[in-house]
Design an enzyme around this catalytic site. Structure first.
Site, PDB file in Angstrom:
ATOM      1  N   GLU A  72      -3.404  -4.738  -2.957  1.00 29.08           N
ATOM      2  CA  GLU A  72      -3.617  -5.385  -3.823  1.00 29.08           C
ATOM      3  C   GLU A  72      -3.641  -4.915  -5.372  1.00 29.08           C
ATOM      4  O   GLU A  72      -3.257  -5.600  -6.390  1.00 29.08           O
ATOM      5  CB  GLU A  72      -5.270  -6.035  -3.478  1.00 29.08           C
ATOM      6  CG  GLU A  72      -5.258  -6.608  -2.166  1.00 29.08           C
ATOM      7  CD  GLU A  72      -5.628  -5.403  -1.139  1.00 29.08           C
ATOM      8  OE1 GLU A  72      -4.829  -4.454  -1.025  1.00 29.08           O
ATOM      9  OE2 GLU A  72      -6.448  -5.589  -0.245  1.00 29.08           O
ATOM     10  N   SER A 125      -3.090  13.334   0.259  1.00 23.47           N
ATOM     11  CA  SER A 125      -4.420  13.405  -0.263  1.00 23.47           C
ATOM     12  C   SER A 125      -4.778  12.081  -0.422  1.00 23.47           C
ATOM     13  O   SER A 125      -4.821  11.264  -1.092  1.00 23.47           O
ATOM     14  CB  SER A 125      -4.365  14.083  -1.824  1.00 23.47           C
ATOM     15  OG  SER A 125      -5.636  14.026  -2.178  1.00 23.47           O
ATOM     16  N   TYR A 126      -5.834  11.710   0.591  1.00 22.71           N
ATOM     17  CA  TYR A 126      -6.018  10.343   0.880  1.00 22.71           C
ATOM     18  C   TYR A 126      -6.545   9.630  -0.270  1.00 22.71           C
ATOM     19  O   TYR A 126      -6.461   8.206  -0.399  1.00 22.71           O
ATOM     20  CB  TYR A 126      -6.648  10.088   2.186  1.00 22.71           C
ATOM     21  CG  TYR A 126      -6.224  10.577   3.396  1.00 22.71           C
ATOM     22  CD1 TYR A 126      -4.917   9.965   3.986  1.00 22.71           C
ATOM     23  CD2 TYR A 126      -6.851  11.558   4.310  1.00 22.71           C
ATOM     24  CE1 TYR A 126      -4.353  10.268   5.029  1.00 22.71           C
ATOM     25  CE2 TYR A 126      -6.111  11.752   5.752  1.00 22.71           C
ATOM     26  CZ  TYR A 126      -5.014  11.461   5.976  1.00 22.71           C
ATOM     27  OH  TYR A 126      -4.487  11.532   7.183  1.00 22.71           O
ATOM     28  N   ASN A 165       0.783  -1.068  -0.057  1.00 17.09           N
ATOM     29  CA  ASN A 165      -0.093   0.038  -0.009  1.00 17.09           C
ATOM     30  C   ASN A 165       0.910   1.198   0.041  1.00 17.09           C
ATOM     31  O   ASN A 165       1.839   1.202   0.534  1.00 17.09           O
ATOM     32  CB  ASN A 165      -0.958  -0.109   1.125  1.00 17.09           C
ATOM     33  CG  ASN A 165      -0.492  -0.214   2.370  1.00 17.09           C
ATOM     34  OD1 ASN A 165       0.353  -0.921   2.741  1.00 17.09           O
ATOM     35  ND2 ASN A 165      -0.981   0.169   3.547  1.00 17.09           N
ATOM     36  N   ILE A 166       0.547   2.291  -0.753  1.00 19.16           N
ATOM     37  CA  ILE A 166       1.173   3.484  -1.001  1.00 19.16           C
ATOM     38  C   ILE A 166       0.405   4.710  -0.441  1.00 19.16           C
ATOM     39  O   ILE A 166      -0.838   5.032  -1.345  1.00 19.16           O
ATOM     40  CB  ILE A 166       1.657   3.704  -2.315  1.00 19.16           C
ATOM     41  CG1 ILE A 166       2.413   2.426  -2.537  1.00 19.16           C
ATOM     42  CG2 ILE A 166       2.597   5.035  -2.537  1.00 19.16           C
ATOM     43  CD1 ILE A 166       2.904   2.186  -4.162  1.00 19.16           C
ATOM     44  N   GLU A 167       0.662   5.247   0.677  1.00 16.71           N
ATOM     45  CA  GLU A 167      -0.401   6.465   1.039  1.00 16.71           C
ATOM     46  C   GLU A 167       0.083   7.696   0.488  1.00 16.71           C
ATOM     47  O   GLU A 167       1.096   7.866   0.007  1.00 16.71           O
ATOM     48  CB  GLU A 167      -0.306   6.417   2.602  1.00 16.71           C
ATOM     49  CG  GLU A 167      -0.853   5.373   3.147  1.00 16.71           C
ATOM     50  CD  GLU A 167      -1.030   5.434   4.719  1.00 16.71           C
ATOM     51  OE1 GLU A 167      -1.511   4.582   5.334  1.00 16.71           O
ATOM     52  OE2 GLU A 167      -0.162   6.317   5.257  1.00 16.71           O
TER      53      GLU A 167
END
Length: 141
Positions: free
Chosen positions: A60, A52-53, A47-49
């Site tokens: 996945e 800006s959510y 996962n790459i945050e």
């Protein structure tokens, strides 16, 4: 017949390795995933945050996009691992992206304690919207 053909441990190992690379400065919620393609290739993703959510990408989808961008579109299985006691299930957007490649995809979940569950995508996303729904587009709209 098991579609994984003995790849389950390699698939989970790739997901765990990918989890180490997760970019999660805000939530600290690390997730790793790995895709097994029909040709035996494995593609990991984390996962790459983003500040800006909405621009955040799940592990996945990262793994699926890597697989497709490398020319492997026949996906057999996807593994998802996290650090928590609870199992991490794919979100709705990830399930929809997976549906593009077939409801028979095997989804393997492993929690932080090493316990595992298996599902098919069809079990996780029944009645999905796919390309077959586009073949009968109503006229006159």
């Amino acid at each position: 017949m098991d579609l994984l053909n003995g790849y389950e441990e390699d698939l989970l190992a790739a997901a765990k390795e990918s989890k180490k690379k997760a970019y999660v400065p805000y939530s600290k919620f690390r997730v790793g995933a790995a895709v097994l393609a029909e040709d035996g290739k494995i593609f990991g993703g984390c996962n790459i945050e983003n500040a800006s959510y909405g621009a955040t990408n799940c592990a996945e989808r990262t793994a699926i996009f890597k697989s497709v961008s490398e020319g492997s579109v026949n996906i057999v299985a996807l593994a998802i691992v996290g650090d928590n006691e609870d199992f991490i299930y794919p979100c709705g957007i990830c399930r929809q992206v997976m549906a593009e490649f077939g409801e028979e995809i095997i989804v393997i979940l492993e929690n932080g304690e090493g316990k595992r569950k298996r599902h098919t995508l069809g079990e996780l996303l029944p009645h999905s919207f796919t390309n077959k729904d586009l073949k009968e587009v109503p006229r006159g709209i």
